[in-house]
Enzyme design. Sequence first.
Site, mmCIF file in Angstrom:
data_model
loop_
_atom_site.group_PDB
_atom_site.id
_atom_site.type_symbol
_atom_site.label_atom_id
_atom_site.label_comp_id
_atom_site.label_asym_id
_atom_site.label_seq_id
_atom_site.Cartn_x
_atom_site.Cartn_y
_atom_site.Cartn_z
ATOM 1 C CB ILE A 124 60.192 35.367 53.005
ATOM 2 C CG1 ILE A 124 59.955 35.589 51.633
ATOM 3 C CG2 ILE A 124 59.258 36.481 53.667
ATOM 4 C CD1 ILE A 124 58.378 34.809 51.382
ATOM 5 C CG MET A 126 59.554 38.371 48.652
ATOM 6 S SD MET A 126 57.653 38.924 48.711
ATOM 7 C CE MET A 126 57.266 38.854 50.597
ATOM 8 N N GLY A 130 66.941 47.111 44.146
ATOM 9 C CA GLY A 130 66.279 47.751 42.894
ATOM 10 C C GLY A 130 64.557 47.507 42.700
ATOM 11 C CB ILE A 159 65.851 40.217 54.780
ATOM 12 C CG1 ILE A 159 65.922 40.300 53.171
ATOM 13 C CG2 ILE A 159 65.113 38.682 54.668
ATOM 14 C CD1 ILE A 159 64.605 40.710 52.359
ATOM 15 N N PRO A 242 47.939 38.057 50.746
ATOM 16 C CG PRO A 242 46.355 37.482 49.597
ATOM 17 C CD PRO A 242 47.735 37.406 49.569
ATOM 18 C CD GLU A 244 54.098 40.194 53.819
ATOM 19 O OE1 GLU A 244 54.049 39.575 52.759
ATOM 20 O OE2 GLU A 244 54.779 41.191 53.959
ATOM 21 C CD GLN A 338 51.451 68.255 68.524
ATOM 22 O OE1 GLN A 338 52.333 67.499 68.121
ATOM 23 N NE2 GLN A 338 51.594 69.434 68.991
ATOM 24 N N GLY A 341 53.075 65.871 74.513
ATOM 25 C CA GLY A 341 54.098 66.880 74.706
ATOM 26 C C GLY A 341 55.455 66.302 74.450
ATOM 27 N N GLY A 365 55.322 44.836 53.369
ATOM 28 C CA GLY A 365 54.002 43.915 53.112
ATOM 29 C C GLY A 365 53.227 44.531 51.795
HETATM 30 C C1 LIG Z 1 61.775 47.474 58.272
HETATM 31 C C2 LIG Z 1 61.504 46.503 56.954
HETATM 32 C C3 LIG Z 1 61.176 45.373 57.175
HETATM 33 C C4 LIG Z 1 61.060 44.615 55.763
HETATM 34 N N1 LIG Z 1 61.008 43.252 55.588
HETATM 35 C C5 LIG Z 1 61.111 42.543 54.502
HETATM 36 C C6 LIG Z 1 61.152 41.049 54.524
HETATM 37 O O1 LIG Z 1 61.076 40.499 55.530
HETATM 38 N N2 LIG Z 1 61.154 40.599 53.037
HETATM 39 C C7 LIG Z 1 60.977 41.504 51.906
HETATM 40 O O2 LIG Z 1 61.211 40.886 51.045
HETATM 41 N N3 LIG Z 1 60.974 42.669 52.249
HETATM 42 C C8 LIG Z 1 60.858 43.181 53.353
HETATM 43 N N4 LIG Z 1 60.849 44.636 53.280
HETATM 44 C C9 LIG Z 1 60.830 45.373 52.061
HETATM 45 C C10 LIG Z 1 59.310 46.099 52.115
HETATM 46 O O3 LIG Z 1 58.424 45.026 51.644
HETATM 47 C C11 LIG Z 1 59.517 47.156 50.703
HETATM 48 O O4 LIG Z 1 60.456 48.209 51.272
HETATM 49 C C12 LIG Z 1 58.239 47.524 50.178
HETATM 50 O O5 LIG Z 1 57.590 46.741 49.491
HETATM 51 C C13 LIG Z 1 58.462 48.587 49.370
HETATM 52 O O6 LIG Z 1 59.209 48.453 48.250
HETATM 53 P P1 LIG Z 1 60.540 49.590 47.947
HETATM 54 O O7 LIG Z 1 61.240 49.937 49.410
HETATM 55 O O8 LIG Z 1 61.439 49.156 47.083
HETATM 56 O O9 LIG Z 1 59.791 51.011 47.393
HETATM 57 P P2 LIG Z 1 59.443 51.240 46.152
HETATM 58 O O10 LIG Z 1 58.948 50.143 45.410
HETATM 59 O O11 LIG Z 1 60.424 51.719 45.335
HETATM 60 O O12 LIG Z 1 58.220 52.358 46.316
HETATM 61 C C14 LIG Z 1 58.650 53.760 46.586
HETATM 62 C C15 LIG Z 1 57.341 54.682 46.471
HETATM 63 O O13 LIG Z 1 56.820 54.255 45.135
HETATM 64 C C16 LIG Z 1 55.483 54.154 45.414
HETATM 65 N N5 LIG Z 1 55.060 53.264 44.156
HETATM 66 C C17 LIG Z 1 55.724 52.189 43.759
HETATM 67 N N6 LIG Z 1 55.020 51.428 42.475
HETATM 68 C C18 LIG Z 1 53.698 52.203 42.643
HETATM 69 C C19 LIG Z 1 52.691 52.110 41.807
HETATM 70 N N7 LIG Z 1 52.571 51.291 40.856
HETATM 71 N N8 LIG Z 1 51.775 53.238 42.088
HETATM 72 C C20 LIG Z 1 51.693 54.172 42.904
HETATM 73 N N9 LIG Z 1 52.859 54.054 43.680
HETATM 74 C C21 LIG Z 1 53.938 53.251 43.613
HETATM 75 C C22 LIG Z 1 55.544 53.258 46.536
HETATM 76 O O14 LIG Z 1 53.962 53.107 47.162
HETATM 77 C C23 LIG Z 1 56.168 54.092 47.435
HETATM 78 O O15 LIG Z 1 55.626 55.168 47.986
HETATM 79 C C24 LIG Z 1 61.010 45.462 54.511
HETATM 80 C C25 LIG Z 1 61.050 46.941 54.473
HETATM 81 C C26 LIG Z 1 61.538 47.293 55.699
HETATM 82 C C27 LIG Z 1 61.746 48.821 56.063
#
Ligand SMILES: Cc1cc2nc3c(=O)[nH]c(=O)nc-3n(C[C@H](O)[C@H](O)[C@H](O)COP(=O)(O)OP(=O)(O)OC[C@H]3O[C@@H](n4cnc5c(N)ncnc54)[C@H](O)[C@@H]3O)c2cc1C
Length: 381
Positions: A124, A126, A130, A159, A242, A244, A338, A341, A365
């Site tokens: 999936i 999403m 950006g 993804i 939910p 997920e 930790q 070691g 998620g």
């Molecule tokens: C290994 C891995 C597998 C993944 N698998 C998938 C997948 O299969 N499909 C998919 O679509 N995506 C996937 N993702 C993406 C993942 O869901 C996103 O990385 C995640 O939702 C965070 O989005 P971002 O990286 O853009 O961080 P950002 O949205 O840029 O967030 C950066 C920081 O800002 C904080 N922040 C943002 N908005 C707010 C707010 N309103 N209030 C307070 N703090 C906030 C966040 O909590 C975080 O600490 C995957 C990511 C990884 C690393």
Amino acid sequence: MQRDIFTAEHDAFRELVREFLAREVTPFHAQWERDKVVPRSVWQQAGRTGLLGIDVDEKYGGGGNADYRYYAVMDEEVGRAGATGLGFFVHNDMIGQYLLRLCTPEQKERWFPGYCSGDLITAIAMTEPGAGSDLQGIRATAVRQPDGGYRLNGQKTFITNGQLADLVIVVARTDPDAGHRGISLLAVERGMPGFERGRNLDKIGMHAQDTSELFFTDVRVPAANLLGEEGGGFVALMQNLPRERVTIGVYALAVAEQAHADTLAYVKERTAFGQPIGSFQHSKFLLAEMATELAVARAFTDKAIAAHAADQLTTQEASMVKWWNTELCNRVTDRCVQLFGGYGYMREYPVARAWADSRIQSIFGGTTEIQKEIIARGLGL
Ligand SMILES: Cc1cc2nc3c(=O)[nH]c(=O)nc-3n(C[C@H](O)[C@H](O)[C@H](O)COP(=O)(O)OP(=O)(O)OC[C@H]3O[C@@H](n4cnc5c(N)ncnc54)[C@H](O)[C@@H]3O)c2cc1C
């Protein structure tokens, strides 16, 4: 405390999953980590074992059993085994739920047989470079064509199953002026012209998991590949997230429990200053604190699993399970490293892998911060 949410059938299923993992996964996982991907054959073997599409109708090769607890058992066992290369939870707990809820009978006929046999691996998409937390900020566009289909353009990143996927649910904007009602879900299939895979990303953990960039350039997606209604994508996402989240929480707790068990065994054997390191008061207190926190989380999580199986878990409760258990898992695995070691920093030790592999769980998620936002919204804030 005795767990009381499972029946003898669930226990038998747990044995089946354990045998599958011990036979088909654990002996090969280190090689898959070097390969940065698992072979398709392990998906097909999982399909033959009955581990994919447990809740899909038997006429498509599924298990015909809607009881969520089977998936919970499976996710726990995959977590305990540290088999992070298997993207089964995305396929089963996420995509399967979209397909079950949204597919037309014709779409079910087309996709479910391969989905259940492991021949059709799913993903999936999403997240974009950006836009992650803020899903309404996505920029991929799907423009209606005269034949009723769509022309899809955009880029996705991070993804799961990105290299292996044969069918990707892509979240795209079908109406730029309609806010969240302008978002739709399109099923993009392997081989569609203009659908390209980018890098298999170099992560700090989960090395056998193919997490990828995906590119869509003028991809012609037929109308028959729209999932649900046009403009209904955002609501579908909100309905499925939910599930997920509770799943990630279930998985994280199992990883933390296993790390604690491994550490307990280690501190009884390893000696320093002429005594087992587990006999130092600091080690004892750490392990006692972790045992307590895990027991508390286990009680809450089992209640959540049972509630979700009965279709009664609320969005806020799913978010609570997710953020609490994933942060607990981060704390527990860190303390366990930790206590090991220097060995705790070596990837050949499961506790080292658990620490690095788990770190993502409080991020994907929906991050911990986003879960707290959702819970606060439920409190009327
Ligand atoms: C290994 C891995 C597998 C993944 N698998 C998938 C997948 O299969 N499909 C998919 O679509 N995506 C996937 N993702 C993406 C993942 O869901 C996103 O990385 C995640 O939702 C965070 O989005 P971002 O990286 O853009 O961080 P950002 O949205 O840029 O967030 C950066 C920081 O800002 C904080 N922040 C943002 N908005 C707010 C707010 N309103 N209030 C307070 N703090 C906030 C966040 O909590 C975080 O600490 C995957 C990511 C990884 C690393």
